[in-house]
Design a protein around this motif. Sequence first.
Motif, PDB file in Angstrom:
ATOM      1  N   GLU A 189       0.830  -1.203   0.000  1.00  0.00           N
ATOM      2  CA  GLU A 189       0.000   0.000   0.000  1.00  0.00           C
ATOM      3  C   GLU A 189       0.869   1.259   0.000  1.00  0.00           C
ATOM      4  O   GLU A 189       0.544   2.250  -0.661  1.00  0.00           O
ATOM      5  CB  GLU A 189      -0.935   0.010   1.213  1.00  0.00           C
ATOM      6  N   GLU A 190       1.966   1.234   0.733  1.00  0.00           N
ATOM      7  CA  GLU A 190       2.873   2.380   0.762  1.00  0.00           C
ATOM      8  C   GLU A 190       3.555   2.588  -0.593  1.00  0.00           C
ATOM      9  O   GLU A 190       3.754   3.717  -1.024  1.00  0.00           O
ATOM     10  CB  GLU A 190       3.915   2.216   1.878  1.00  0.00           C
ATOM     11  N   HIS A 191       3.868   1.499  -1.273  1.00  0.00           N
ATOM     12  CA  HIS A 191       4.449   1.610  -2.622  1.00  0.00           C
ATOM     13  C   HIS A 191       3.450   2.266  -3.579  1.00  0.00           C
ATOM     14  O   HIS A 191       3.812   3.144  -4.356  1.00  0.00           O
ATOM     15  CB  HIS A 191       4.871   0.236  -3.155  1.00  0.00           C
ATOM     16  N   ALA A 195       0.906   4.224  -2.780  1.00  0.00           N
ATOM     17  CA  ALA A 195       0.744   5.623  -2.375  1.00  0.00           C
ATOM     18  C   ALA A 195       1.933   6.465  -2.834  1.00  0.00           C
ATOM     19  O   ALA A 195       1.764   7.593  -3.311  1.00  0.00           O
ATOM     20  CB  ALA A 195       0.582   5.721  -0.862  1.00  0.00           C
ATOM     21  N   GLY A 196       3.114   5.925  -2.734  1.00  0.00           N
ATOM     22  CA  GLY A 196       4.309   6.642  -3.166  1.00  0.00           C
ATOM     23  C   GLY A 196       4.311   6.905  -4.656  1.00  0.00           C
ATOM     24  O   GLY A 196       4.638   8.006  -5.103  1.00  0.00           O
ATOM     25  N   ARG A 197       3.928   5.902  -5.437  1.00  0.00           N
ATOM     26  CA  ARG A 197       3.885   6.082  -6.897  1.00  0.00           C
ATOM     27  C   ARG A 197       2.813   7.075  -7.305  1.00  0.00           C
ATOM     28  O   ARG A 197       2.988   7.828  -8.255  1.00  0.00           O
ATOM     29  CB  ARG A 197       3.673   4.742  -7.603  1.00  0.00           C
ATOM     30  N   SER A 198       1.691   7.117  -6.604  1.00  0.00           N
ATOM     31  CA  SER A 198       0.622   8.047  -6.977  1.00  0.00           C
ATOM     32  C   SER A 198       0.919   9.471  -6.510  1.00  0.00           C
ATOM     33  O   SER A 198       0.356  10.426  -7.036  1.00  0.00           O
ATOM     34  CB  SER A 198      -0.727   7.568  -6.432  1.00  0.00           C
ATOM     35  N   TRP A 199       1.811   9.642  -5.542  1.00  0.00           N
ATOM     36  CA  TRP A 199       2.136  10.957  -5.018  1.00  0.00           C
ATOM     37  C   TRP A 199       2.858  11.814  -6.062  1.00  0.00           C
ATOM     38  O   TRP A 199       2.600  13.017  -6.162  1.00  0.00           O
ATOM     39  CB  TRP A 199       3.008  10.823  -3.764  1.00  0.00           C
ATOM     40  N   TYR A 200       3.734  11.236  -6.839  1.00  0.00           N
ATOM     41  CA  TYR A 200       4.540  12.020  -7.779  1.00  0.00           C
ATOM     42  C   TYR A 200       3.722  12.789  -8.811  1.00  0.00           C
ATOM     43  O   TYR A 200       3.982  13.980  -9.028  1.00  0.00           O
ATOM     44  CB  TYR A 200       5.613  11.145  -8.449  1.00  0.00           C
ATOM     45  N   PRO A 201       2.719  12.195  -9.457  1.00  0.00           N
ATOM     46  CA  PRO A 201       1.918  12.994 -10.399  1.00  0.00           C
ATOM     47  C   PRO A 201       1.173  14.142  -9.709  1.00  0.00           C
ATOM     48  O   PRO A 201       1.034  15.227 -10.274  1.00  0.00           O
ATOM     49  CB  PRO A 201       0.939  11.984 -10.999  1.00  0.00           C
ATOM     50  N   VAL A 202       0.708  13.910  -8.489  1.00  0.00           N
ATOM     51  CA  VAL A 202       0.020  14.965  -7.735  1.00  0.00           C
ATOM     52  C   VAL A 202       0.989  16.096  -7.420  1.00  0.00           C
ATOM     53  O   VAL A 202       0.675  17.278  -7.598  1.00  0.00           O
ATOM     54  CB  VAL A 202      -0.606  14.389  -6.442  1.00  0.00           C
ATOM     55  N   ALA A 203       2.170  15.746  -6.953  1.00  0.00           N
ATOM     56  CA  ALA A 203       3.177  16.765  -6.620  1.00  0.00           C
ATOM     57  C   ALA A 203       3.607  17.539  -7.865  1.00  0.00           C
ATOM     58  O   ALA A 203       3.790  18.768  -7.811  1.00  0.00           O
ATOM     59  CB  ALA A 203       4.385  16.106  -5.956  1.00  0.00           C
ATOM     60  N   LYS A 204       3.747  16.850  -8.989  1.00  0.00           N
ATOM     61  CA  LYS A 204       4.141  17.524 -10.223  1.00  0.00           C
ATOM     62  C   LYS A 204       3.068  18.504 -10.667  1.00  0.00           C
ATOM     63  O   LYS A 204       3.375  19.636 -11.058  1.00  0.00           O
ATOM     64  CB  LYS A 204       4.429  16.504 -11.326  1.00  0.00           C
TER      65      LYS A 204
END
Length: 66
Positions: free
Chosen positions: A19-21, A23-32
Amino acid sequence: MIPIEQSNILRVYYAATAEEHVAGRSWYPVAKAFCKALAVKYGCSLECAAGIVATLSPGAVWEKNQ
């Protein structure tokens, strides 16, 4: 021999849950997208906006950075 910084990153990566993996992968497009919006708003490059966010964010919860 793996440098200590790399071994620390790998240790945390392998200790993360599935689940953390995700969440981590989905965070990058949001941050960008957030950084792109800042760049447009303030008339600077994406790299500049991302650099400012990175400078101001160490140890902060992501929601506070926004």
